[in-house]
Design an enzyme around this catalytic site. Sequence first.
Site, PDB file in Angstrom:
ATOM      1  N   GLU A 166       0.809  -1.217   0.000  1.00 46.17           N
ATOM      2  CA  GLU A 166       0.000   0.000   0.000  1.00 46.17           C
ATOM      3  C   GLU A 166       0.843   1.268   0.000  1.00 46.17           C
ATOM      4  OE1 GLU A 166      -3.107   0.282  -0.358  1.00 46.17           O
ATOM      5  OE2 GLU A 166      -3.973  -1.674   0.104  1.00 46.17           O
ATOM      6  N   GLU A 199       7.735 -21.599   7.873  1.00 44.08           N
ATOM      7  CA  GLU A 199       7.897 -20.725   9.036  1.00 44.08           C
ATOM      8  C   GLU A 199       8.930 -21.253  10.016  1.00 44.08           C
ATOM      9  OE1 GLU A 199       4.945 -21.842  12.587  1.00 44.08           O
ATOM     10  OE2 GLU A 199       3.952 -20.758  10.954  1.00 44.08           O
TER      11      GLU A 199
END
Length: 324
Positions: A101, A132
């Site tokens: 963004e 992960e």
Amino acid sequence: MTTHPTDPSVSTSSASLRAQLETLTTEAFRSELSEIDRLPTLEIAKIMNGEDATIAAAVAEQLPRIAAAIDGTAERMARGGRLIYAGAGTAGRLGVLDASECPPTFNTAPGQVLGLIAGGPSALVTSIEGAEDSKEMAAADLDELELRAEDTVVGISASGRTPYAVGAVEHAHDGYGALTIGLSCNADSALGAAADHGIEVVVGPELLTGSTRLKAGTAQKLVLNMLSTLTMIRLGKTYGNLMVDVRASNDKLRARSRRIVALATGAPDDEIEAALAATDGEVKNAILTLLGDVDGPTAARLLTESGGHLRAALKSAASTTRTP
């Protein structure tokens, strides 16, 4: 019937991880909600809404730590550093979202704000099992970016123990001397301890046991909003509460650009159009030409000299126009 012996190392590792999870607030079981599935939908919605209402207060408790992290990040970015998020699963996706963004909102340069997710871009839409769990993968991902001491790396993990996030922070700090921030939702986390700035937003057990995309995810989103937005304010990417560095890449943003110039200057439409035409559509430059009474090239020069800070450029313009 054929049986397969269990790998003792796997069994031991699983037991150890289970023991770790049982100590985490975000993983706690809430017995009072054990029959929530039997409640009317409206009642469940009210319970969940009530849970969400507590998140802002938890973030508020961390505001001094958040502010310190932002000031450190802005100082390094002003020297050419980058803001880099690193996480796995939901945490990684939130980091990528926030990074994505920044270019349209603040006209950040390509690569200035980045999001790394364990397992790579495909992990944004598909779970990458085991990604992960690798500190080495985090180190490799940062090395590929050619990390620098001026950069800031934000490890994001609801549990505060995710190896990818912890590994990213440790490698950035120890290997490069970069500024590090650890964002988690458990107190006394490994991630917080490893980072220069540990931000631990303790939102409590989830409505669904261990589903940290809920309150923990919302808390992380709120903090990431602050990290990027306030850093950009400190870097001069706004004028008051106006997004003067917005990139007008579509019809909506072009209309927003004109509205921002109007709000900042109070100028009529014809003058706004002329100012934007004279500055190749750059909102900040257009505002400077109108408020500072300078031409487009002068506006560009003054903004460069002020490091992109419009208020400082306006002060310089005023001094210029007063000079005989």
